[in-house]
Design an enzyme around this catalytic site. Structure first.
Site, PDB file in Angstrom:
ATOM      1  CB  SER A 189      -4.329 -19.721 -27.818  1.00 49.83           C
ATOM      2  OG  SER A 189      -5.116 -18.660 -28.286  1.00 49.83           O
ATOM      3  CG  HIS A 387      -2.458 -14.990 -25.940  1.00 50.13           C
ATOM      4  ND1 HIS A 387      -3.421 -15.554 -25.130  1.00 50.13           N
ATOM      5  CD2 HIS A 387      -2.577 -15.605 -27.142  1.00 50.13           C
ATOM      6  CE1 HIS A 387      -4.104 -16.451 -25.807  1.00 50.13           C
ATOM      7  NE2 HIS A 387      -3.605 -16.510 -27.035  1.00 50.13           N
TER       8      HIS A 387
END
Length: 435
Positions: A189, A387
């Site tokens: 990320s 995610h």
């Protein structure tokens, strides 16, 4: 005023913000909990995790060191090192891997799954010298040469400064300590965003990166964060640069200890799932007490605000200070784009992404890949992969860890073969430039 905001923001913004940032979304449907998996030693209580993650690494019989890195702008960072493993029988210097966490996380994020599924442990077992950075503002890196963490000046940064200052300073320290010329990089990320900043804005660092492995990289954001963007943008536009989602040691320790009690655990799990919105079916829920003990780790409000700006502009560019300040800082009324054509490390950029990320759209990931000189996309075909599964899924070894280790080992094997084919004197730097 700042103290009041620090107390109120986690309550007012936590539910929405945790969902859109690098926070944990867990399984509500179809999760398989491995009750017999022992992530921590039996004599280790969750409260101890709060005291020192170094002790947790040691408890798994891995050597561990803590290094201090000072950036050019005065931030003091703590960096963890796992230099070897009992399973490694190789003598001499080992190839180096630097691992960088995402927003709201810290080095803790990579270690919670333990030796069986934690990438740092697996890399150490494969005879790599593993380093884990804690970026500025996180629970382990809250010091500055001039500013205390309660001052507004301390929090005037986004992931731009992490890429411009934290990563280069850490790379320099690692290479000086290990006496090597380059290292491998893995980021999740925001850890992907910051390395793109470093390699584009400080291109001299390209020659110090052997392989670059990006897990769910947020850069172009036009198709990402749709729901969270609409809810959160008006609120963030009103806030100064202050700490958001701080790590509250006493609160985190107390809650995690209570949640470990049999009978209360199910209640904690239900509440955690409820407050984290969209959920994944790959997560081992036994991790929840440890996640509560260690997350969130603290960020500046400028970090998500910068991501929101990428969403609005549809471009991967520097922080927008407003028309007047932009002209003073950039000599133009809009922020300049990051020069991605300068991102040229020793090998291809490997990008791992999924269709069901929930934070980063596949369209935006592929847009990033198209802007890089040499990128190799790795599409996670599991339609439910989100995610935080890139860090915490039960099947992470199959889809993430093993492929990343294979990329690194292939590079090292090719380099070793080239060295073996050369007679007489040679330069490793010259060989690396051939990749």
């Amino acid at each position: 005023m700042q103290s009041f905001l620090n107390q109120m923001l986690p309550i007012l913004l936590g539910i929405c913000f945790v969902w859109l940032s690098n926070s944990t979304a867990l399984s509500e449907v179809g999760a398989i909990v491995e009750q017999n998996v022992r992530i921590l030693p039996q004599n280790c209580f969750i409260g101890e995790l709060e005291e020192s993650l170094v002790d947790i690494i040691s408890s798994h019989n891995y050597p561990v060191q803590t290094h201090t890195v000072v950036t050019r702008d005065g931030y003091i960072l703590s960096v963890f090192r796992i230099p070897s493993s009992q399973l490694c029988r190789r003598n001499g210097p080992k190839p180096v891997v630097l691992i960088t966490h995402g927003m709201t996380g810290s080095a803790d994020s990579w270690l919670l799954t333990g030796p069986r599924n934690g990438l740092p442990f697996l890399l150490a077992d494969a005879c790599y010298d593993v380093w884990l950075i804690n970026c500025r503002g996180t629970r382990y890196s809250r010091k500055h040469l001039k500013f205390k963490a309660w001052l507004l000046q301390f929090w005037r940064f986004s992931w731009h400064e992490i890429g411009m200052e934290d990563l280069p300073a850490t790379v320099d320290h690692i290479l000086a300590t290990t006496k090597q010329k380059s290292l491998h990089y893995v980021g999740h990320s925001q850890g992907c965003t910051s390395v793109l900043v470093m390699l584009s804005m400080r291109p001299e660092y390209n020659k110090r990166i052997r392989t670059t492995n990006l897990l769910a990289p947020p850069a172009f954001m036009r198709h990402s964060l749709s729901m969270g963007h609409k809810i959160m943008k008006p609120l963030f536009s009103l806030l100064p640069d202050i700490e958001l989602l701080p790590h509250l040691k006493m609160v985190n320790s107390a809650v995690s200890a209570i949640c470990k009690i049999l009978g209360v655990r199910d209640v904690c799990t239900a509440l955690y799932l409820l407050t984290n919105g969209r959920v994944s079916q790959h997560m081992n829920r036994t991790l929840i007490p440890m996640l509560i003990a260690t997350h969130p780790a603290g960020i500046s409000t400028r970090q998500p605000r910068h991501f929101f700006q990428l969403k609005d502009s549809g471009r991967f560019r520097q922080y927008d200070f407003g028309f007047g300040m932009n002209y003073l800082i950039y000599r133009q009324n809009t922020p300049p784009d990051y020069p991605l054509h300068l991102v040229r490390p020793h090998s291809a950029i490997h990008i791992f992404y999924s269709d069901d990320d929930g934070t980063i759209s596949p369209k935006d990931v592929l847009a990033l890949a198209s802007k890089l000189p040499y990128a190799v996309p790795h599409h996670i075909t599991d339609e439910t992969w989100n995610h935080m599964d890139f860090l915490l899924a039960n099947n992470i070894n199959e889809l993430i860890n093993n492929p990343v280790i294979q990329i690194i080992e292939t590079f090292e094997a090719d380099l070793k073969q080239k060295i073996g084919n050369i007679k007489g004197d040679f330069s490793v730097d010259a060989l690396l430039n051939e990749f």
